[in-house]
Motif scaffolding. Sequence first.
Motif, PDB file in Angstrom:
ATOM      1  N   ALA A 122       0.829  -1.208   0.000  1.00  0.00           N
ATOM      2  CA  ALA A 122       0.000   0.000   0.000  1.00  0.00           C
ATOM      3  C   ALA A 122       0.864   1.258   0.000  1.00  0.00           C
ATOM      4  O   ALA A 122       0.563   2.232  -0.705  1.00  0.00           O
ATOM      5  N   HIS A 123       1.954   1.251   0.786  1.00  0.00           N
ATOM      6  CA  HIS A 123       2.869   2.393   0.793  1.00  0.00           C
ATOM      7  C   HIS A 123       3.460   2.634  -0.592  1.00  0.00           C
ATOM      8  O   HIS A 123       3.513   3.770  -1.081  1.00  0.00           O
ATOM      9  N   ALA A 168       0.940   4.058  -2.954  1.00  0.00           N
ATOM     10  CA  ALA A 168       0.543   5.416  -2.579  1.00  0.00           C
ATOM     11  C   ALA A 168       1.638   6.428  -2.911  1.00  0.00           C
ATOM     12  O   ALA A 168       1.343   7.539  -3.378  1.00  0.00           O
ATOM     13  N   GLU A 181      -4.419   0.140   3.255  1.00  0.00           N
ATOM     14  CA  GLU A 181      -4.322   1.416   2.549  1.00  0.00           C
ATOM     15  C   GLU A 181      -4.608   2.618   3.448  1.00  0.00           C
ATOM     16  O   GLU A 181      -4.232   3.750   3.123  1.00  0.00           O
ATOM     17  N   ASN A 182      -5.274   2.383   4.595  1.00  0.00           N
ATOM     18  CA  ASN A 182      -5.547   3.484   5.523  1.00  0.00           C
ATOM     19  C   ASN A 182      -4.278   4.031   6.164  1.00  0.00           C
ATOM     20  O   ASN A 182      -4.258   5.175   6.632  1.00  0.00           O
ATOM     21  N   SER A 203      -1.216   4.360   4.724  1.00  0.00           N
ATOM     22  CA  SER A 203      -0.251   4.977   3.820  1.00  0.00           C
ATOM     23  C   SER A 203      -0.333   6.499   3.684  1.00  0.00           C
ATOM     24  O   SER A 203       0.699   7.143   3.466  1.00  0.00           O
TER      25      SER A 203
END
Length: 301
Positions: free
Chosen positions: A22-23, A26, A229-230, A232
């Motif tokens: 996710a990081h 993003a 994803e929350n 990142s």
Amino acid sequence: MSKLCSGRVVIVTGAARGIGRAHALAFAAEGASVVVNDYGVGLDGSGASAGPAAEVVEEIKAAGGSAVANFDDVASWDGAAALVETALQAFGRLDVLVNNAGFLRDRMLVNMAEEEWDAVVRVHLKGHFAPLRHAAAHWRSVAKSGTVPDARVINTSSGAGLLGSVGQGNYSAAKAGIASLTLVAAAELARYGVTVNAIAPAARTRMTEQTFASTMAAPDAGFDAMAPENISPLVVWLGSTESREVTGRVFEVDGGRICLNTGWTPGPTATKPARWSPGELTPVVKDLLAQAPAPLPVYGS
């Protein structure tokens, strides 16, 4: 419209799955060039594969971003050096290091084997130190050449490191060490234009799927509070030039919550102008405990 991390070069370790993936996605979405590092091992650290990191690179490229894969073991001294060199060779610079890689070998302390302790401490704690050490040496060299970097390190601690977690003595100790390492690195590297912060995330990943099994119900109103994803957005912001005044901090982050953790701070105190004797300490310690708030419970206790 300029993106938040346009022109910046970012390393993300353990970036093939979960929070690391996710990081990487993003950062790429915000214009960064990303080195996607992953050794490709299983949840317990066994095996290795280049496939998972390569898949994330292809995903970034398919979306119009820029990325390269790196398959080195970040807890290896030479592997960490090669990781930093990958960024320099591929993109000519390094601006952000996100230390994220890790795995679990959970066991109660009375049953934990030496190898289970060593393996987890190695990949988490040394796996943070070694890339940090090689990145810091590069940034110091840049600073001494007359160009002050605007560089970032984001480490990954855990609530287990801040509070402890039953059955995870090895993991908790390593994650607590990462939080302290963050404070030291922030103090030492400020002169070279480097900020160092840490996050303590909570999200659904391979490592936490059993821990958070009870919270994995259908997302409320379309918001999945446990999605990796929350985590990142805060990490991307910490990696941007916007965060240059923030260093030596630990943020808890999960769902839509961001909490600035205050860490160890002095509490109730008793003093006398002489050495205490053991026999007089019972009422003294009881009074200190009475004045202090009750500690938060260890996870799983």
